[in-house]
Design a protein around this motif. Structure first.
Motif, short mmCIF file in Angstrom:
data_model
loop_
_atom_site.label_atom_id
_atom_site.label_comp_id
_atom_site.label_asym_id
_atom_site.label_seq_id
_atom_site.Cartn_x
_atom_site.Cartn_y
_atom_site.Cartn_z
N GLY A 126 -83.97 -42.03 60.39
CA GLY A 126 -82.78 -42.02 61.24
C GLY A 126 -83.13 -41.91 62.72
N VAL A 127 -84.08 -41.05 63.05
CA VAL A 127 -84.51 -40.90 64.44
C VAL A 127 -85.10 -42.21 64.96
CG1 VAL A 127 -86.21 -39.77 65.94
CG2 VAL A 127 -84.83 -38.41 64.37
N ASN A 128 -85.94 -42.84 64.16
CA ASN A 128 -86.56 -44.10 64.58
C ASN A 128 -85.54 -45.22 64.72
OD1 ASN A 128 -89.74 -44.10 64.67
ND2 ASN A 128 -89.09 -42.61 63.14
N VAL A 129 -84.59 -45.31 63.81
CA VAL A 129 -83.56 -46.35 63.88
C VAL A 129 -82.67 -46.12 65.11
CG1 VAL A 129 -81.48 -47.24 62.75
CG2 VAL A 129 -83.57 -46.92 61.44
N ALA A 130 -82.29 -44.86 65.34
CA ALA A 130 -81.45 -44.56 66.51
C ALA A 130 -82.17 -44.93 67.80
CB ALA A 130 -81.07 -43.08 66.51
N HIS A 131 -83.45 -44.64 67.88
CA HIS A 131 -84.22 -44.98 69.08
C HIS A 131 -84.31 -46.50 69.26
CE1 HIS A 131 -87.84 -45.78 71.50
NE2 HIS A 131 -87.43 -44.72 72.17
N GLY A 184 -93.23 -44.12 66.45
CA GLY A 184 -93.63 -44.36 65.06
C GLY A 184 -94.85 -43.56 64.67
N LEU A 185 -95.84 -43.51 65.57
CA LEU A 185 -97.05 -42.70 65.28
C LEU A 185 -96.72 -41.22 65.18
CD1 LEU A 185 -99.78 -44.37 67.54
CD2 LEU A 185 -99.51 -44.53 65.06
N VAL A 186 -95.90 -40.72 66.11
CA VAL A 186 -95.51 -39.31 66.07
C VAL A 186 -94.72 -39.02 64.80
CG1 VAL A 186 -94.07 -37.57 67.21
CG2 VAL A 186 -95.62 -38.99 68.57
N SER A 187 -93.87 -39.94 64.40
CA SER A 187 -93.09 -39.75 63.18
C SER A 187 -93.98 -39.65 61.96
CB SER A 187 -92.11 -40.91 62.99
OG SER A 187 -91.15 -40.93 64.01
N LEU A 188 -94.99 -40.51 61.90
CA LEU A 188 -95.92 -40.43 60.77
C LEU A 188 -96.73 -39.14 60.81
CD1 LEU A 188 -97.20 -44.11 60.55
CD2 LEU A 188 -95.68 -42.92 58.97
N GLY A 189 -97.16 -38.75 62.01
CA GLY A 189 -97.95 -37.52 62.14
C GLY A 189 -97.16 -36.28 61.77
N THR A 190 -95.91 -36.22 62.19
CA THR A 190 -95.10 -35.05 61.84
C THR A 190 -94.54 -35.17 60.42
OG1 THR A 190 -93.13 -36.06 62.82
CG2 THR A 190 -94.42 -34.58 64.23
N GLY A 191 -94.49 -36.39 59.91
CA GLY A 191 -93.97 -36.59 58.56
C GLY A 191 -94.84 -35.95 57.49
N ILE A 192 -96.14 -35.85 57.74
CA ILE A 192 -97.05 -35.27 56.74
C ILE A 192 -96.74 -33.79 56.50
CG2 ILE A 192 -99.48 -34.73 56.24
CD1 ILE A 192 -100.11 -37.43 57.71
N PRO A 193 -96.74 -32.94 57.54
CA PRO A 193 -96.42 -31.54 57.27
C PRO A 193 -94.97 -31.34 56.83
CG PRO A 193 -96.78 -31.87 59.63
CD PRO A 193 -97.15 -33.13 58.94
N ILE A 194 -94.05 -32.15 57.35
CA ILE A 194 -92.65 -32.03 56.93
C ILE A 194 -92.54 -32.38 55.45
CG2 ILE A 194 -90.37 -33.11 57.15
CD1 ILE A 194 -90.93 -33.31 60.18
N SER A 195 -93.29 -33.40 55.00
CA SER A 195 -93.28 -33.76 53.58
C SER A 195 -93.84 -32.64 52.72
CB SER A 195 -94.11 -35.03 53.35
OG SER A 195 -93.53 -36.11 54.01
N ALA A 196 -94.90 -32.01 53.19
CA ALA A 196 -95.49 -30.91 52.42
C ALA A 196 -94.52 -29.75 52.27
CB ALA A 196 -96.78 -30.45 53.09
N ILE A 197 -93.87 -29.41 53.36
CA ILE A 197 -92.92 -28.29 53.32
C ILE A 197 -91.69 -28.66 52.48
CG2 ILE A 197 -91.35 -26.89 54.73
CD1 ILE A 197 -93.49 -27.20 57.00
N ALA A 198 -91.12 -29.83 52.74
CA ALA A 198 -89.91 -30.23 52.01
C ALA A 198 -90.20 -30.44 50.53
CB ALA A 198 -89.33 -31.50 52.63
#
Length: 123
Positions: free
Chosen positions: A110-115, A78-92
């Motif tokens: 989806g990645v978090n739910v699958a895990h 969850g922490l990694v998802s939030l951390g990577t979500g910031i730059p991914i959000s900026a790019i997307a």
């Protein structure tokens, strides 16, 4: 003797290990062999009962450790998802605006739910 041996509906027999049937067999062996073998029959039954209790305690400890580790992994993901979500959000968001943000975060969710589902299935 206690009433627990006389009333079969009071408690379900333990799973595996020493059961009510084994106790009945030990009592029957004691009757058949006589009082001189009472200690040996009792020692044998108690040894099987102790093994059963030790096995259950070990299983419980393994389950608790696995649950604790699974919770830690989910938290880290969850922490990694939030951390990577910031730059991914900026790019997307910069390239595809709102639809890009939506797709990016659906991928992260989806990645978090699958895990989480795979961790639940392992238990």
């Amino acid at each position: 003797m206690s009433d627990a041996l006389h009333t079969p509906a009071q408690a379900p027999p333990p799973q595996g290990g020493a059961t009510r049937d084994e106790l009945r067999a030990a009592l029957g062996a004691r009757r058949d062999l006589g009082p001189e073998y009472e200690d040996a029959v009792l020692d044998s039954f108690v040894a099987r009962l102790e093994q059963s209790v030790a096995a259950r305690a070990g299983e419980r400890e393994v389950r608790q450790r696995d649950d604790r580790q699974g919770g830690e992994r989910q938290f880290i993901l969850g922490l990694v998802s939030l951390g990577t979500g910031i730059p991914i959000s900026a790019i997307a968001g910069g390239t595809a605006e709102v639809p890009g943000l939506f797709v990016a975060w659906m991928g992260i969710v989806g990645v978090n739910v699958a895990h989480a589902l795979s961790a639940r299935r392992r238990r």
